[in-house]
Motif scaffolding. Structure first.
Motif, PDB file in Angstrom:
ATOM      1  N   VAL A   2       1.084   6.217 -16.271  1.00 41.22           N
ATOM      2  CA  VAL A   2      -0.256   6.099 -15.686  1.00 41.22           C
ATOM      3  C   VAL A   2      -0.797   4.687 -15.862  1.00 41.22           C
ATOM      4  CG1 VAL A   2      -2.644   6.898 -15.856  1.00 41.22           C
ATOM      5  CG2 VAL A   2      -0.769   8.543 -15.973  1.00 41.22           C
ATOM      6  N   GLY A   3      -0.613   4.123 -17.064  1.00 44.24           N
ATOM      7  CA  GLY A   3      -1.056   2.748 -17.295  1.00 44.24           C
ATOM      8  C   GLY A   3      -0.340   1.765 -16.392  1.00 44.24           C
ATOM      9  N   LEU A   4       0.950   1.991 -16.144  1.00 41.46           N
ATOM     10  CA  LEU A   4       1.705   1.117 -15.252  1.00 41.46           C
ATOM     11  C   LEU A   4       1.193   1.216 -13.825  1.00 41.46           C
ATOM     12  CD1 LEU A   4       4.039  -0.816 -14.718  1.00 41.46           C
ATOM     13  CD2 LEU A   4       5.554   1.181 -14.528  1.00 41.46           C
ATOM     14  N   GLY A   5       0.872   2.439 -13.398  1.00 39.15           N
ATOM     15  CA  GLY A   5       0.319   2.599 -12.056  1.00 39.15           C
ATOM     16  C   GLY A   5      -0.995   1.872 -11.883  1.00 39.15           C
ATOM     17  N   ALA A   6      -1.876   1.958 -12.909  1.00 36.53           N
ATOM     18  CA  ALA A   6      -3.154   1.246 -12.848  1.00 36.53           C
ATOM     19  C   ALA A   6      -2.936  -0.259 -12.836  1.00 36.53           C
ATOM     20  CB  ALA A   6      -4.022   1.655 -14.034  1.00 36.53           C
ATOM     21  N   CYS A  39       0.832  -1.209   0.000  1.00 32.99           N
ATOM     22  CA  CYS A  39       0.000   0.000   0.000  1.00 32.99           C
ATOM     23  C   CYS A  39       0.870   1.263   0.000  1.00 32.99           C
ATOM     24  CB  CYS A  39      -0.926  -0.003   1.212  1.00 32.99           C
ATOM     25  SG  CYS A  39      -2.261  -1.213   1.134  1.00 32.99           S
ATOM     26  N   VAL A  40       1.969   1.225   0.744  1.00 32.40           N
ATOM     27  CA  VAL A  40       2.891   2.374   0.754  1.00 32.40           C
ATOM     28  C   VAL A  40       3.462   2.601  -0.640  1.00 32.40           C
ATOM     29  CG1 VAL A  40       5.069   3.240   1.674  1.00 32.40           C
ATOM     30  CG2 VAL A  40       3.441   2.110   3.190  1.00 32.40           C
ATOM     31  N   HIS A  41       3.846   1.529  -1.318  1.00 29.97           N
ATOM     32  CA  HIS A  41       4.431   1.658  -2.656  1.00 29.97           C
ATOM     33  C   HIS A  41       3.400   2.185  -3.653  1.00 29.97           C
ATOM     34  CE1 HIS A  41       7.083  -1.843  -1.100  1.00 29.97           C
ATOM     35  NE2 HIS A  41       7.507  -0.670  -0.660  1.00 29.97           N
ATOM     36  N   LEU A  42       2.162   1.716  -3.542  1.00 27.96           N
ATOM     37  CA  LEU A  42       1.114   2.218  -4.426  1.00 27.96           C
ATOM     38  C   LEU A  42       0.806   3.680  -4.131  1.00 27.96           C
ATOM     39  CD1 LEU A  42      -1.344  -0.826  -4.469  1.00 27.96           C
ATOM     40  CD2 LEU A  42       0.188  -0.080  -6.300  1.00 27.96           C
ATOM     41  N   ALA A  43       0.861   4.051  -2.855  1.00 27.62           N
ATOM     42  CA  ALA A  43       0.648   5.462  -2.505  1.00 27.62           C
ATOM     43  C   ALA A  43       1.751   6.334  -3.090  1.00 27.62           C
ATOM     44  CB  ALA A  43       0.591   5.614  -0.989  1.00 27.62           C
ATOM     45  N   GLN A  44       2.990   5.831  -3.061  1.00 25.15           N
ATOM     46  CA  GLN A  44       4.090   6.577  -3.676  1.00 25.15           C
ATOM     47  C   GLN A  44       3.854   6.759  -5.167  1.00 25.15           C
ATOM     48  OE1 GLN A  44       7.968   4.815  -3.157  1.00 25.15           O
ATOM     49  NE2 GLN A  44       8.909   6.133  -4.709  1.00 25.15           N
ATOM     50  N   ALA A  45       3.365   5.704  -5.836  1.00 20.80           N
ATOM     51  CA  ALA A  45       3.068   5.817  -7.266  1.00 20.80           C
ATOM     52  C   ALA A  45       1.998   6.872  -7.509  1.00 20.80           C
ATOM     53  CB  ALA A  45       2.623   4.462  -7.798  1.00 20.80           C
ATOM     54  N   GLY A  46       0.949   6.867  -6.677  1.00 23.85           N
ATOM     55  CA  GLY A  46      -0.113   7.854  -6.847  1.00 23.85           C
ATOM     56  C   GLY A  46       0.379   9.270  -6.646  1.00 23.85           C
ATOM     57  N   VAL A  47       1.208   9.491  -5.613  1.00 29.46           N
ATOM     58  CA  VAL A  47       1.738  10.830  -5.357  1.00 29.46           C
ATOM     59  C   VAL A  47       2.614  11.295  -6.516  1.00 29.46           C
ATOM     60  CG1 VAL A  47       3.296  12.136  -3.871  1.00 29.46           C
ATOM     61  CG2 VAL A  47       1.597  10.624  -2.853  1.00 29.46           C
ATOM     62  N   ASP A  48       3.470  10.383  -7.008  1.00 28.28           N
ATOM     63  CA  ASP A  48       4.345  10.756  -8.124  1.00 28.28           C
ATOM     64  C   ASP A  48       3.547  11.121  -9.365  1.00 28.28           C
ATOM     65  OD1 ASP A  48       6.544  10.357  -6.569  1.00 28.28           O
ATOM     66  OD2 ASP A  48       7.001   8.356  -7.345  1.00 28.28           O
ATOM     67  N   LEU A  49       2.517  10.332  -9.668  1.00 31.15           N
ATOM     68  CA  LEU A  49       1.736  10.584 -10.883  1.00 31.15           C
ATOM     69  C   LEU A  49       0.913  11.857 -10.765  1.00 31.15           C
ATOM     70  CD1 LEU A  49       0.550   6.954 -11.709  1.00 31.15           C
ATOM     71  CD2 LEU A  49       2.255   8.298 -12.934  1.00 31.15           C
TER      72      LEU A  49
END
Length: 327
Positions: free
Chosen positions: A70-74, A46-56
């Motif tokens: 964005v596609g990679l984050g999804a 969840c922390v790693h996904l949150a980092q992806a969201g913040v970066d994007l």
């Protein structure tokens, strides 16, 4: 949603109280530890996904190819949800699921390389696939030596979700399938290699130092080793619990045996000795009916507490044809 299967798993894992026999303590502790490791692993994800969201959201324009990023984050979010469902349902980190997670991580590192091919600082926080796949390496370290508890309990009850936890397939402690033991560390090293390739192809950017890149790659074997060491320590603690349980069970059985024979001595053989003293004081003559009745009752009690022949040693059991004569 309190009774939903996955929430029940979380609730039972976090429950401090233990209800059951001492014989089940080691198994239940192992199952709870396995589920606790699942929660820790998913919390890191969840922390790693949150980092992806913040970066994007805050730095999406910094990526060379925003669409791929964005596609990679999804894709990471969907893959993580599937992984969470599988592991929570099993109550443990499933080796097959982590294998798929590792293969997905390799492909995602390649996609991140394309998305940041000319992005300054791609070896830093903008590359969320680095901690994402390092977390996968830690998970591989947790399952490298198999489950803490490989047995599947039987029966039904509130803890039925524990009972659906299956063994790890070919992996068993002391098993003969060496491939099943070797692929987790190999996959962790392959992830490290994939990261090195992702930041070096088609070229290494000027702001990326060799020391930084190799330091990032060193996280893969380091986190794998730390996770494997943590599992080693947990196994040692479970072995201590099992040893102490065996000692307590043996001591309890011995105490129960001694208490049983103390009761037999007091309730059976004490009255027998008293009856023999009374008979000795009667002298010659007919034995009273009350004494005969008491003797018959005591003989019945002695027969009731006499060990059965199947429980006696072979050299102590009477042979067939022998007749035990009682007065």
């Amino acid at each position: 949603m309190r009774d939903w299967e996955h929430f029940r798993a979380v609730r039972d894992t976090l429950e401090v109280a233990f209800r059951g026999s001492r014989a089940d303590l080691e198994r239940v502790t192992a199952l709870r530890l396995q589920s606790a490791l699942v929660l820790i692993f998913l919390a890191g994800r969840c922390v790693h996904l949150a980092q992806a969201g913040v970066d994007l959201v805050l730095a999406g324009g910094a990526y060379t190819n925003v669409t791929i990023a964005v596609g990679l984050g999804a894709a990471c979010a969907v893959e993580s949800v599937i992984l969470a469902v599988v592991t929570l349902r099993a109550g443990r980190l499933v080796r097959a699921a982590l294998l798929v997670d590792g293969l997905f991580g390799m492909a995602a590192l390649v996609a991140m390389s394309v998305a940041t091919v000319a992005t300054r600082g791609r070896a830093g926080s903008l590359n969320w696939m680095l901690p994402y796949t390092v977390g996968t390496a830690a998970g591989l370290g947790l399952v490298a030596s198999g489950d803490l508890e490989t047995g599947a309990p039987r029966g039904r009850g509130p803890g039925a979700w524990w009972r659906r936890s299956t063994a790890n397939g070919a992996m068993r402690r002391g098993g003969t399938d060496r491939l099943a033991s070797l692929w987790p560390p190999v996959l962790a090293l392959v992830l490290a290699g994939a990261y090195l390739v992702s930041v070096s192809v088609p070229q290494r950017l000027p702001d990326e130092g060799v020391a930084q890149i190799w330091g990032n790659a060193a996280n893969y074997p380091l986190f794998f080793a730390v996770a494997a060491l943590a599992m080693f320590v947990l196994r040692r603690r479970l072995a201590v619990i099992a040893s102490r349980n065996a000692e307590v069970t043996q001591a309890a059985a011995k105490l129960a045996h001694e208490a049983q024979w103390r009761a037999v001595t007091v309730d059976v053989f004490g009255p027998v000795v008293d009856l023999l003293d009374r008979v000795a004081d009667l002298g010659a003559g007919k034995v009273p009916v009350s004494v005969r009745d008491e003797a018959g009752r005591l003989i019945w009690m002695i027969e009731a507490v006499r060990p059965l022949e199947r429980d006696m040693p072979l050299d102590a059991a009477p042979s067939s044809g022998n007749t035990i004569v009682t007065p």
